[in-house]
Write an enzyme that holds these catalytic residues in place. Structure first.
Site, mmCIF file in Angstrom:
data_model
loop_
_atom_site.group_PDB
_atom_site.id
_atom_site.type_symbol
_atom_site.label_atom_id
_atom_site.label_comp_id
_atom_site.label_asym_id
_atom_site.label_seq_id
_atom_site.Cartn_x
_atom_site.Cartn_y
_atom_site.Cartn_z
ATOM 1 N N CYS A 110 -5.361 -11.793 8.312
ATOM 2 C CA CYS A 110 -5.019 -10.478 8.854
ATOM 3 C C CYS A 110 -4.293 -9.602 7.852
ATOM 4 O O CYS A 110 -3.777 -8.547 8.207
ATOM 5 C CB CYS A 110 -4.174 -10.618 10.124
ATOM 6 S SG CYS A 110 -2.583 -11.422 9.862
ATOM 7 N N HIS A 155 4.759 -0.500 3.422
ATOM 8 C CA HIS A 155 4.408 -0.230 4.816
ATOM 9 C C HIS A 155 3.942 1.203 5.019
ATOM 10 O O HIS A 155 3.183 1.481 5.952
ATOM 11 C CB HIS A 155 5.593 -0.578 5.719
ATOM 12 C CG HIS A 155 5.783 -2.057 5.868
ATOM 13 N ND1 HIS A 155 6.605 -2.777 5.048
ATOM 14 C CD2 HIS A 155 5.192 -2.954 6.688
ATOM 15 C CE1 HIS A 155 6.551 -4.055 5.392
ATOM 16 N NE2 HIS A 155 5.709 -4.189 6.376
#
Length: 733
Positions: free
Chosen positions: A660, A347
């Protein structure tokens, strides 16, 4: 040493004083040259003719052994030690007792201080302690800059000073050149020797107590799981460790300030554990580094939350970063990121790409090879960094950065050009978002909407759970910034490596497969319903597109959708505006859904493929684990076949589908997705220009014929074949 006069005379006087005070017949000082050789710089007792003549290679002799070990060597009969190397020019034949300690500076051994005696004896603990204190002061004197500026020390290696090139892995594309800033850099001691030992001991004890209290509250007050829990548990063990505390206290009692004591203990640990081959021991060194940094900040009065001042061209250096860590820095000044660990799918990498900050990771030994303030290059095109680069490397980088600016200008000119392939297929390009800065650049990217808004980022940077009004305000701002363009909100995707300190959770052995995403929302329906209520309120009668992450079963989606319907009915019952059009979708990230799409798709209004987690679970490879994260290629037959199965099922049922994940933002991977039939791609802002350029140069039908033929292959990757096909079709990748 701080006085005037020639450097050599000061060194000579220093070894004489040390020998006299320690009742030693020999005292010698060796310093490390830039060639890594240890050179005899001064001696009392050995032959003066050996000064600047005797040199030892790294690992050679007892002096080289001290450098290798990074700790003192105390021998009663030195000539019989296996590492002993006899140098006749020194005249050290009659000396048996030997005590040598390293001169440590930032964990690096920059020299060795030695005392010797004729009699066979082992030096006492107090004598070892005394010599270590003297060595630390000498190291600071030598490295202070005044002596280095004089000719005799110009080649002494105080810190890494040669140009170095490290190869890593690209996490976020781009180029940057700037000043190294260490993440949570320690507070450097301004004073080494204390004026009041008792007062320093009290300062140290108070800081340690504050540190222990802070860590205890962090661990006991919040239900952390996985790696976060283990790091804090290790902190607590070290912070309460009697050995660590005793070492600090003894250093202070010997006359050092509390800050200097921390630096001395830190240098000893770095020198000792930095040589370890065992990855577990090296991991413990990182824990100790973090603990020492925290303690220094407590001593300075900063605690753990001081605001960092950055230079205008900061390059952040860290072992690893959490997704919220980057957001704590001034993004106007943060030009690049270099990490020792991590993975491109972490992340931190996702946030770096969202902010368009060049990032390179997996740079082994990075923090030991760079110092605060060094000039560094981040080459996130080739996945490299240049530390203290030569002028020709800087000139080459500047030329490449100029070319990138030209490319950005070219992408900007394409902003308003519709994304049609050469054979007329419309490709919808959407933007992934989750940060306030993303909203400000939506219009600049040319994106046709937001295909994925990560709502969890608001929760990750907050000190407490965001309330209804705070959530509503953010979602309303997103819709207003979109100005009529479609926005798809993903409900909270927490858990795994995204831990909230204020949200209690049990420790899990495998958090990536544990209580996260939709599972957390369904088990805590009040949390999910509050978010859905805020989304409905923010729409104020406009369209609402909402999707649920990591749906692994049809029943999970059915239950989640029922909560949406319940909240819409709740709003209507109270006379509040309901969405003019409600579209509810699921993210396909769990492989289980691929074989249950016939049951799932009729219940959804749309689906979106989250390739980051889908690939992680498809290949059983934790995307946050650098050992396996890049072991498997999404451009491989099994991955492409799974994607093709999803696309075919959506075509059969007429269900809108988008991609996505990070694949969609890379031109080559996006080329393969278009060839598989996908026509809606959502990506980081920086990917829209390059992908649109690829789309405009692509013949979709020709691409389909080429890529479909690769799905039956037995190779682990068909990346080269896809790239060859794209170049054959003159596609801009």
């Amino acid at each position: 040493m701080a006085g005037g006069g020639p450097v050599q005379a000061r060194f000579d006087m220093a070894v004489q004083i040390i020998a006299r005070s320690m009742v030693a017949e020999v005292c010698s000082l060796y310093l490390r040259r830039a060639s890594a050789d240890l050179e005899l710089f001064a001696t009392q007792g050995l032959s003066p003719d050996a000064v600047h003549v005797t040199r030892l290679k790294p690992g050679e002799g007892l002096v080289g052994e001290i450098v290798r070990l990074g700790r003192p060597l105390n021998l009663s009969d030195a000539p019989n030690h296996p590492a002993f190397a006899y140098r006749p020019e020194t005249g050290e034949d009659p000396y048996h007792a030997f005590l040598g300690v390293p001169l440590l500076r930032g964990g690096r051994t920059i020299g060795v201080l030695v005392v010797q005696n004729r009699t066979e004896r082992v030096y006492g603990e107090e004598e070892v302690e005394d010599l270590q204190i003297i060595a630390m002061v000498l190291a600071e004197m030598v490295a202070g800059g005044q002596l280095v500026a004089q000719g005799a020390l110009k080649d002494v290696e105080i810190a890494p000073n040669k140009p170095e090139r490290l190869k890593g892995v690209r996490f976020a594309e781009g180029l940057a050149y700037g000043t190294a800033v260490m993440h949570e850099a320690p507070v450097a001691p301004e004073q080494l020797l204390s004026d009041d030992v008792a007062a320093e001991e009290l300062r140290l004890k108070a800081a340690i107590a504050a540190l222990q209290s802070q860590i205890d509250s962090m661990l006991d007050g919040h239900g952390l799981v996985g790696a976060s829990f283990e790091v804090l548990e290790t902190y607590r063990m070290f912070a309460h460790d009697r050995g660590w505390n005793r070492g600090l206290e003894e250093a202070v009692r010997s006359g050092l300030t509390a800050e200097a004591a921390v630096e001395r203990v830190r240098s000893e640990h770095r020198a000792r554990l930095g040589q370890a081959r065992d990855p577990y021991l090296r991991e413990r060194l990182h824990d100790l580094e973090d603990l020492n940094d925290r303690l220094l900040r407590h001593l300075s009065g900063e605690g753990a939350g001081a605001t960092r001042q950055l230079p205008d061209d900061a390059i952040l250096i860290a072992r690893n970063l959490g997704p919220a860590d980057i957001l704590e820095y001034d993004r106007g000044k943060l030009k690049g990121i270099l990490l020792e660990e991590g993975s491109s799918a972490s992340h931190a990498g996702i946030v770096a790409r969202a902010l368009e900050i060049p990032c390179v990771g997996r740079l082994a030994g990075l923090r030991d090879r760079v110092s605060q303030g060094d000039r560094v290059i981040v080459d996130a095109e080739s996945g490299e960094t240049y530390l203290r680069p030569r002028p020709d490397a800087v000139r080459a980088l500047e030329a490449r950065m100029a070319v990138r600016e030209q490319q950005r200008a070219a992408f900007a000119r394409l902003r308003d050009t519709p994304a049609f392939t050469r054979d007329g297929a419309k490709i919808t390009l959407l933007m992934n978002a989750g940060l306030a800065v993303d909203l400000d650049i939506l219009g600049e990217t040319g994106a046709e909407g937001i295909g994925l808004f990560r709502t969890e980022f608001q929760f990750m940077v907050a000190e407490e759970l965001p309330r209804f009004n705070a959530q509503t305000q953010l979602y309303r701002r997103v819709l207003e910034a979109a100005d009529g363009l479609p926005v798809t909100f993903r409900t909270l995707d927490l858990g795994g490596d995204k831990i909230l300190p204020y949200l209690e959770a049990e420790r899990e052995d495998n958090p990536a497969l544990g209580w996260r995403a939709i599972r957390m929302g369904l088990d805590r329906p009040a949390l999910l319903r509050l978010q859905l209520r805020a989304l409905i309120a923010a729409t104020n009668g406009r369209e609402l597109h909402v999707m649920f992450p990591l749906v692994a079963s049809v029943e999970e989606f059915r239950t989640a959708r029922a909560l949406v319907d319940h909240e819409v009915a709740w709003a209507r019952k109270r006379g509040r505006p309901a969405p003019s059009q409600l579209r509810v979708g699921a993210m396909i990230e769990a492989p289980s859904l691929i074989w249950h799409l016939d049951a799932l798709l009729p219940l959804t209004d749309f689906v979106s493929v989250g390739t980051n987690d889908l690939m992680q679970y498809l290949f059983a490879a934790d995307r946050g684990n650098p050992r396996v994260a890049d072991r498997y290629d999404p451009l491989s037959p099994p991955a492409l076949r799974a994607l093709k199965a999803i696309q075919d099922a959506c075509v059969e049922t007429g269900t809108p589908v988008s991609v996505c994940g990070e694949m969609a933002g890379r031109p080559l991977e996006a080329f393969a997705l278009i060839a598989l039939g996908f026509s809606r791609l959502s990506m980081p802002p920086g990917g829209i220009g390059p992908v649109k350029q690829m789309v405009l140069s692509c013949d979709r039908e020709a691409a389909q014929r080429g890529v479909i033929g690769l799905l039956g292959g037995a190779a682990g990757s068909v990346r080269n074949e896809v790239e060859t096909l794209a170049r054959k079709l003159s596609v801009a990748i």
